[in-house]
Scaffold this active site. Structure first.
Site, PDB file in Angstrom:
ATOM      1  N   THR A 145       0.410   7.185  -0.973  1.00  0.00           N
ATOM      2  CA  THR A 145       0.995   8.479  -1.350  1.00  0.00           C
ATOM      3  C   THR A 145       0.344   8.973  -2.629  1.00  0.00           C
ATOM      4  O   THR A 145       0.205   8.214  -3.595  1.00  0.00           O
ATOM      5  CB  THR A 145       2.519   8.336  -1.566  1.00  0.00           C
ATOM      6  OG1 THR A 145       3.112   7.843  -0.350  1.00  0.00           O
ATOM      7  CG2 THR A 145       3.144   9.672  -1.928  1.00  0.00           C
ATOM      8  N   PHE A 147       0.782  -1.241   0.000  1.00  0.00           N
ATOM      9  CA  PHE A 147       0.000   0.000   0.000  1.00  0.00           C
ATOM     10  C   PHE A 147       0.816   1.296   0.000  1.00  0.00           C
ATOM     11  O   PHE A 147       0.260   2.366   0.188  1.00  0.00           O
ATOM     12  CB  PHE A 147      -1.005   0.047   1.161  1.00  0.00           C
ATOM     13  CG  PHE A 147      -2.179  -0.858   0.965  1.00  0.00           C
ATOM     14  CD1 PHE A 147      -3.019  -0.717  -0.132  1.00  0.00           C
ATOM     15  CD2 PHE A 147      -2.445  -1.878   1.864  1.00  0.00           C
ATOM     16  CE1 PHE A 147      -4.091  -1.559  -0.328  1.00  0.00           C
ATOM     17  CE2 PHE A 147      -3.523  -2.727   1.679  1.00  0.00           C
ATOM     18  CZ  PHE A 147      -4.341  -2.574   0.580  1.00  0.00           C
ATOM     19  N   ASP A 148       2.119   1.216  -0.232  1.00  0.00           N
ATOM     20  CA  ASP A 148       2.886   2.465  -0.377  1.00  0.00           C
ATOM     21  C   ASP A 148       4.091   2.247  -1.296  1.00  0.00           C
ATOM     22  O   ASP A 148       5.213   2.654  -0.983  1.00  0.00           O
ATOM     23  CB  ASP A 148       3.327   2.999   0.986  1.00  0.00           C
ATOM     24  CG  ASP A 148       3.638   4.503   0.959  1.00  0.00           C
ATOM     25  OD1 ASP A 148       3.185   5.185   0.010  1.00  0.00           O
ATOM     26  OD2 ASP A 148       4.322   4.982   1.873  1.00  0.00           O
ATOM     27  N   ILE A 149       3.840   1.609  -2.433  1.00  0.00           N
ATOM     28  CA  ILE A 149       4.904   1.398  -3.409  1.00  0.00           C
ATOM     29  C   ILE A 149       5.169   2.717  -4.132  1.00  0.00           C
ATOM     30  O   ILE A 149       4.276   3.296  -4.752  1.00  0.00           O
ATOM     31  CB  ILE A 149       4.506   0.303  -4.424  1.00  0.00           C
ATOM     32  CG1 ILE A 149       4.370  -1.046  -3.712  1.00  0.00           C
ATOM     33  CG2 ILE A 149       5.521   0.224  -5.558  1.00  0.00           C
ATOM     34  CD1 ILE A 149       5.642  -1.563  -3.091  1.00  0.00           C
ATOM     35  N   ASN A 207      10.479   4.284  -1.483  1.00  0.00           N
ATOM     36  CA  ASN A 207      10.453   3.055  -0.685  1.00  0.00           C
ATOM     37  C   ASN A 207      11.120   1.875  -1.377  1.00  0.00           C
ATOM     38  O   ASN A 207      10.952   0.732  -0.957  1.00  0.00           O
ATOM     39  CB  ASN A 207       9.012   2.700  -0.311  1.00  0.00           C
ATOM     40  CG  ASN A 207       8.439   3.660   0.712  1.00  0.00           C
ATOM     41  OD1 ASN A 207       9.181   4.339   1.415  1.00  0.00           O
ATOM     42  ND2 ASN A 207       7.117   3.739   0.795  1.00  0.00           N
TER      43      ASN A 207
END
Length: 230
Positions: free
Chosen positions: A92, A51-53, A57
Site C-alpha cells: 500500500t 508485505f502489507d503492514i 490490517n
C-alpha cells in the site's frame, strides 16, 4: 475483533490535546505488533513476509492486544533465505519499502516489512498521515523528517497527549525505533527482534539513526523545483 482495526483510533485532528488511545496503550500496541512480526519472520518453520503492514490490517481485541491480519500479499521463504523474488510491486502506498519500487536500492526481504512497520508506527505517534495530501505542496511537511530534526536537535517532540516522563520516554523510544526501521538501505534497518529490544530497553542506549533520505514523491518534486530555481 471487538475494537476493529487500528486505523480508526490513530488519525485525529492536530488541534486535539487528548488522544483516542493513551500513550501506554499505543506503546503496548507498538510492541505487540513488533513481537507478532518477529514471530512471522523468525518463529515459524517457514519465514512469512507480510508485505502489507498498515493500520487497516492491525486488528485490536477487547484489551487492545494487536493481531496482524490480511495475509493476501504474503510470501513464504526459507529462514536461511533473505531475498525473495517478486514480479511487480505489492503493498500500500505510504508503507511500501523503497526497494520494492526501485530494486537498485537492495533486495526485497523481511526488511521490507520492517520499513512498513516503521512508517505505520510514525503515524501512530503523530496521530496523522506521514504526508498530509490536503495541504499545499509548497508547504507540505514530511512528518518523519520533521520528527528526525527534533530528535537530532534533542528537542521536545511536541506530540499530542504526553502526560508525564514515562509517557515521554515511551514516545521517544517509539520514534527512535521507527526512524531506524525506515532507513532507505534495507541493510541499515534492524530486524524485528532488534526492534523489540529497542522498545523494551533503556532509552539512553538507543543511538540516533542516520537521516532517512527518501522524501515523499510530491515533496521531492518541490525540492527539485526549488533546486532548479536556485
Amino acid at each position: 475483533m471487538p475494537n476493529g482495526s487500528l486505523e480508526k483510533f490513530i488519525y485525529e485532528e492536530r488541534s486535539d490535546s487528548v488522544r483516542q488511545l493513551g500513550w501506554p496503550i499505543l506503546y503496548k500496541i507498538t510492541l505487540g505488533i513488533a513481537r507478532g512480526l518477529e514471530y512471522l519472520h523468525r518463529g515459524c518453520n517457514t519465514r512469512i513476509l507480510h508485505f502489507d503492514i498498515k493500520p487497516h490490517n492491525i486488528l485490536l481485541d477487547e484489551d487492545f492486544c494487536p493481531k496482524i491480519s490480511d495475509f493476501g500479499l504474503a510470501k513464504l521463504c526459507m529462514k536461511k533465505e533473505s531475498i525473495v523474488s517478486m514480479l511487480g510491486a505489492r503493498g500500500t502506498i505510504g508503507y511500501i519499502a523503497p526497494e520494492i519500487i526501485c530494486r537498485s536500492l537492495g533486495g526485497v526481504s523481511h526488511k521490507s516489512d520492517v520499513y512498513s512497520y516503521g512508517m505505520m508506527v510514525l503515524e501512530m505517534v503523530g496521530g496523522r498521515k506521514n504526508v498530509d495530501v490536503g495541504v499545499d505542496r509548497t508547504s507540505e511537511i514530511y512528518f518523519p523528517h520533521w520528527l528526525y530534526r527534533r530528535i537530532e536537535l534533542d528537542e521536545e517532540l511536541q506530540l499530542i497527549g504526553i502526560m508525564n516522563e514515562e509517557e515521554k520516554e515511551c514516545a521517544r523510544k517509539m520514534v527512535m525505533a521507527s526512524l531506524w526501521c525506515i532507513q532507505t538501505d534495507p541493510s541499515s534497518r534492524p530486524s524485528m527482534s532488534k526492534v523489540v529490544e529497542m522498545l523494551e530497553g533503556n532509552l539512553d542506549f538507543l543511538q540516533i539513526p542516520p537521516k532517512p533520505y527518501l522524501y515523499s514523491s510530491s515533496r521531492t518534486e518541490v525540492i527539485s523545483s526549488e533546486v532548479e530555481l536556485a
